[in-house]
Write an enzyme that holds these catalytic residues in place. Structure first.
Site, PDB file in Angstrom:
ATOM      1  N   ASP A 167       0.851  -1.215   0.000  1.00  0.00           N
ATOM      2  CA  ASP A 167       0.000   0.000   0.000  1.00  0.00           C
ATOM      3  C   ASP A 167       0.884   1.261   0.000  1.00  0.00           C
ATOM      4  O   ASP A 167       0.907   2.032   0.961  1.00  0.00           O
ATOM      5  CB  ASP A 167      -0.962   0.001   1.198  1.00  0.00           C
ATOM      6  CG  ASP A 167      -0.248  -0.103   2.555  1.00  0.00           C
ATOM      7  OD1 ASP A 167      -0.865   0.299   3.568  1.00  0.00           O
ATOM      8  OD2 ASP A 167       0.915  -0.558   2.615  1.00  0.00           O
ATOM      9  N   HIS A 197       9.735  -0.064   7.689  1.00  0.00           N
ATOM     10  CA  HIS A 197       9.319  -1.412   8.100  1.00  0.00           C
ATOM     11  C   HIS A 197       9.292  -2.394   6.925  1.00  0.00           C
ATOM     12  O   HIS A 197       9.804  -3.504   7.019  1.00  0.00           O
ATOM     13  CB  HIS A 197       7.915  -1.371   8.715  1.00  0.00           C
ATOM     14  CG  HIS A 197       7.783  -0.460   9.891  1.00  0.00           C
ATOM     15  ND1 HIS A 197       8.169  -0.809  11.165  1.00  0.00           N
ATOM     16  CD2 HIS A 197       7.309   0.809   9.973  1.00  0.00           C
ATOM     17  CE1 HIS A 197       7.911   0.203  11.988  1.00  0.00           C
ATOM     18  NE2 HIS A 197       7.396   1.194  11.293  1.00  0.00           N
TER      19      HIS A 197
HETATM   20  O1  RIB Z   1       3.008  -0.914  10.816  1.00  0.00           O
HETATM   21  C1  RIB Z   1       3.795  -0.643   9.687  1.00  0.00           C
HETATM   22  C2  RIB Z   1       3.064  -0.965   8.427  1.00  0.00           C
HETATM   23  O2  RIB Z   1       1.901  -0.148   8.313  1.00  0.00           O
HETATM   24  C3  RIB Z   1       3.881  -0.679   7.161  1.00  0.00           C
HETATM   25  O3  RIB Z   1       3.541  -1.615   6.174  1.00  0.00           O
HETATM   26  C4  RIB Z   1       3.443   0.699   6.761  1.00  0.00           C
HETATM   27  O4  RIB Z   1       3.557   0.890   5.339  1.00  0.00           O
HETATM   28  C5  RIB Z   1       1.992   0.673   7.143  1.00  0.00           C
HETATM   29  O5  RIB Z   1       1.272   0.070   6.104  1.00  0.00           O
HETATM   30 CA    CA Z   2       2.881  -0.863   3.915  1.00  0.00          CA
END
Ligand code: RIB
Ligand code: CA
Length: 308
Positions: free
Chosen positions: A15, A237
């Site tokens: 996303d 992340h």
């Molecule tokens: O908690 C981190 C996740 O949530 C990552 O994938 C960031 O892009 C959001 O989607």
């Molecule tokens: Ca993400």
């Protein structure tokens, strides 16, 4: 260098999204290790129309217009999307950074159907890296009962063995669509869970990236550094998840089972509860090899020019 026939066939479910942009960067740049078969876009960080555009634009910016993008679900399994919170990923989903609009169009099929199409083509070897709410995957598993047997493993950026982020207990990708996460974690496909407990060990500041990415073309490096700055030191992340697929020694692992709290009335709704078990179907990333990860992170930027 991995022999080209032994590249890992991978589909990225995403996303984009600031940190998602780095996940796609790894997928684009590590072309000797990964055979990037396609991308499915999902809501979460922004609406699916925005994340689909961003995925196409990022792949174009990364010189990987060979990679198809399919638009995913436009709602979670059991509820509508919430309003995107611009402070986390910017109003445009890319930290308010502008890259050229994509020339290409998305695939003429929904993400869940595209996942099944690609899985069938990969003869049971497909690895799915999901770094967003797991709605596309859950819809695919529900629609195609034979899909689990076609997937080698799922790498999930999601959950945590310590604390959450969207609530004290739950991580955002899981909490945005808990029913979908429960479908995926119970689909019978081996899972590598890359949770906040690991990703929080992997912050690479923009100053350090600029120091190390000496072969990266300036406009790409400026873009990547601006994304990192936008997140004010928050870790990327999603990049950690795909890095563990490229080199699993970038983290230690513990095998076990993961149970998701599926009670909406419980304050711990969406919590991922890990129980060590040598026979479990989930491997959880635990301790990062930071130096190795930092080198891979910079390697993504340096390799991008060389990618197909
Ligand atoms: O908690 C981190 C996740 O949530 C990552 O994938 C960031 O892009 C959001 O989607
Ligand atoms: Ca993400």
């Amino acid at each position: 260098m991995t022999d080209i026939q032994h590249r890992i066939p991978v589909l990225i479910d995403t996303d984009p999204g600031v940190d998602d942009a780095f996940c796609l960067g790894f997928g684009a740049a590590y072309a000797d290790e990964l055979d990037l078969k396609g991308v499915t876009a999902m809501g979460g960080n922004n609406y699916t129309s925005v994340t689909t555009r961003n995925a196409l634009a990022l792949l174009q910016f990364y010189h990987r217009t060979d990679v198809p993008v399919a638009p995913g679900a436009t709602a979670y399994l059991t509820e509508e999307f919430g309003t995107p919170v611009a402070k986390f990923h910017g109003a445009n989903g890319l930290g308010n950074q502008e890259i050229p609009d994509p020339v290409r169009k998305p695939e003429p099929m929904e993400g869940c159907d595209f996942i099944y199409k690609v899985a069938k083509e990969c003869g049971g070897k497909l690895v799915i890296v999901t770094v967003c709410p797991e709605t596309n995957l859950a819809k695919a598993f529900r629609k195609y009962p034979d899909l689990p047997g076609m997937i080698e493993k799922i790498v999930v950026m999601g959950g945590s063995t310590t604390t959450g982020n969207i609530t004290p207990y739950a991580e955002a990708n899981i909490r945005h669509d808990v029913p979908a996460a429960d479908v995926v974690f119970n689909a019978g496909v081996p899972i590598d869970m890359i949770g906040l407990n690991l990703t929080r060990q992997c912050v690479v500041p923009d100053t350090r990236l600029r120091e190390l990415a000496t072969e990266c073309r300036p406009e790409l490096l400026d873009f990547l550094c601006a994304l990192i700055r936008f997140r004010n030191g928050e870790t990327m992340h999603d990049a950690v998840a795909i890095a563990t697929l490229i080199d699993e020694t970038v983290t230690t692992w513990e095998r076990g089972t993961v149970k998701i709290n599926t009670d909406p009335a419980d304050e711990r709704y969406g919590e991922t509860v890990f129980t060590p078990d040598p026979n479990g179907t989930v491997r959880v990333g635990m301790q990062a090899d930071y130096a190795k990860y930092e080198a891979m992170f910079a390697g993504m930027a340096n390799r991008m020019n060389a990618a197909r």
